[in-house]
Design an enzyme around this catalytic site. Structure first.
Site, mmCIF file in Angstrom:
data_model
loop_
_atom_site.group_PDB
_atom_site.id
_atom_site.type_symbol
_atom_site.label_atom_id
_atom_site.label_comp_id
_atom_site.label_asym_id
_atom_site.label_seq_id
_atom_site.Cartn_x
_atom_site.Cartn_y
_atom_site.Cartn_z
ATOM 1 N N LYS A 60 62.711 -86.925 -95.886
ATOM 2 C CA LYS A 60 62.348 -86.219 -94.654
ATOM 3 C C LYS A 60 61.117 -85.587 -95.105
ATOM 4 O O LYS A 60 60.448 -85.739 -95.623
ATOM 5 C CB LYS A 60 63.614 -85.136 -94.705
ATOM 6 C CG LYS A 60 63.601 -84.338 -93.159
ATOM 7 C CD LYS A 60 64.110 -83.412 -92.918
ATOM 8 C CE LYS A 60 64.173 -83.151 -91.707
ATOM 9 N NZ LYS A 60 65.873 -81.675 -91.794
ATOM 10 N N SER A 138 68.692 -82.140 -87.757
ATOM 11 C CA SER A 138 66.721 -82.655 -87.687
ATOM 12 C C SER A 138 66.709 -83.516 -88.917
ATOM 13 O O SER A 138 65.662 -84.123 -88.624
ATOM 14 C CB SER A 138 66.258 -81.492 -88.333
ATOM 15 O OG SER A 138 66.760 -81.018 -89.360
ATOM 16 N N SER A 162 71.896 -79.847 -90.091
ATOM 17 C CA SER A 162 70.905 -80.629 -89.867
ATOM 18 C C SER A 162 70.937 -81.966 -91.172
ATOM 19 O O SER A 162 70.214 -82.840 -90.952
ATOM 20 C CB SER A 162 69.237 -80.615 -90.567
ATOM 21 O OG SER A 162 69.263 -79.552 -89.643
#
Length: 434
Positions: A60, A138, A162
């Protein structure tokens, strides 16, 4: 014979072919091939670095990777300088021989459960090639990359769901670790009290291995927990409300399957969940307060016009909170965590990971009020665990009639990640059996 170098070259070709899906922000092809060649040599010498030596991974874009910019999904942060060293967790998995493919898309500042990104594009959920659907957030690119077969595994972060929401919407396994278990050095922060690092992968076993090496351990402990020793507590309040038909059907089928294989299931009201929801409604969230503190200078500057309006809206919610709000949340969560621990008495919480399957992107982009409502719904169950200091595991448990994944979540008290993963492997085995 399939070698690390051949496999990495194959994945790099797949990533290039899927560029329009907006899953990767940065591809580190040169590094990946260099690391793959090094892994290949170690295997030839009979001295692999770990059980994961040569396995491709992607990160990420909150984590510093040497030679790249850490964008945090933001046009503003994309103008920051190239990082000169790896984040602590990146360095640990590199030391284990893992191969870094690149940096993955994310909701801006990691502050949304739906994964929409107006700057780098919204990653395509690979479970529907006809209609653009939310990849979850996310850690949107992390869930989509694993589900699309662009990497074997990915590392995301979880502040309020997330890791688990993308796992649910994409049909992968996702682990929300206990706070403090994994080094956060070199990670973009949203809310320091809640930010955790966690893997997304195709199996619980893979998540267990990644969790082990993320902590810098040398050899993993392999153990399982029999289902006959598992007690699951399913809350009858909040978490079963407003489920879509597929989520409800697959969840109850999963419970019956687990009971048939020896697990005990208790259905009980869990007052701490209601209490934390009421505190949030009355006082706001600690995430919002800390996000505003973390990023106040930016959102109070002219650069705010370059930030996703929906993210700004949520961060400014923290500006409106008072010291009484923050102290009430902090003190209440300590009491409620202890209350929940007493009620569980060694049981694991079980619930649907998300009440819904992946929603369509276009309506969310067109209507901010709909976005906020669906975002809150999607995060509802997962976000309960963060203020109550739970570790949690999202496991696929079926599909809707339209082929969209559903997910079951089991949660344990803080610090019991190993026990959670041990039971999780058997839960996964039961859910996958015919």
């Amino acid at each position: 014979m399939l070698t690390p170098t051949k496999f990495v070259a194959y994945l790099l070709d797949r990533i290039e072919a899927a560029a329009d899906d907006k899953i990767f922000i940065t591809v580190t092809a040169d590094r990946a091939l260099e690391e793959a060649r090094a892994a290949e040599k170690r295997y030839a010498d009979g001295a692999p670095a770990s059980l994961l030596d040569g396995v491709p991974i992607a990160w990420k874009d909150l984590f510093d990777v040497k030679g790249t910019v850490t964008t945090a999904g933001s046009k503003v942060w994309a103008r920051a300088g190239v990082r000169d060293k790896d984040a602590g967790c990146v360095a640990r998995l590199s030391a284990a021989g893992m191969v870094t493919l690149g940096k993955l898309n994310t909701s801006e500042f990691a502050y949304s459960g739906l994964g929409l990104n107006p700057h780098f594009g919204t990653p395509r959920n690979p479970n529907d090639r006809q209609t653009a659907r939310s990849p979850g957030g996310s850690s949107s690119g992390s869930g989509a990359a694993v589900a699309a077969g662009l990497t074997c595994c990915a590392i995301g972060s979880d502040t309020g769901g997330s890791v688990r929401v993308p796992a649910s919407f994409n049909g992968t396994v996702g682990l929300k670790t206990s706070t403090g278990r994994i080094d956060r050095t070199g990670m973009f922060m949203l809310a320091r009290s809640y930010d955790t690092i966690g893997p997304l992968a195709r199996s619980v076993e893979d998540c267990a291995l990644l969790f082990h090496y993320l902590q810098g351990h040398a050899l993993p402990l392999t153990r399982r927990q029999a289902l006959r020793d598992l007690v699951l507590l399913c809350p009858t309040n909040i978490v079963l409300d407003d489920l879509t038909p597929a989520v409800e059907r697959n969840f109850h089928r999963s419970l019956e399957r687990l009971k048939a294989r020896g697990a005990t299931v208790r259905m009980e009201d869990v007052p701490s969940l209601t209490a934390i929801s009421e505190i949030t409604a009355a006082h706001g969230t600690l995430v919002a307060a800390e996000a505003y503190h973390e990023h106040r200078e930016l959102v109070e500057s002219p650069l705010v016009s370059e930030i996703d309006r929906r993210v700004v809206h949520r961060i400014l919610g923290g500006k409106r909170m008072t010291s009484n709000d923050v102290l009430t949340i902090q003190r209440s969560r300590q009491v409620l965590e202890a209350e929940l621990r007493r009620q569980l008495a060694g049981a694991l919480l079980v619930m649907p990971t998300t009440p819904n399957t992946a929603p369509e992107v276009a309506p969310l982009d067109a209507d901010d009020e709909l976005f906020y409502r669906i975002n809150q719904l999607s995060l509802r169950n997962a976000s309960l665990g963060n203020p109550l200091e739970l570790c949690a595991l999202a496991i696929p448990n079926g599909h809707s009639d339209a082929g969209l994944p559903t997910s079951l979540m089991i949660c344990d008290t803080h610090g019991n990640d190993e026990r959670l993963l041990a039971f999780g492997q058997e839960v996964e085995r039961a859910l996958r059996s015919n």
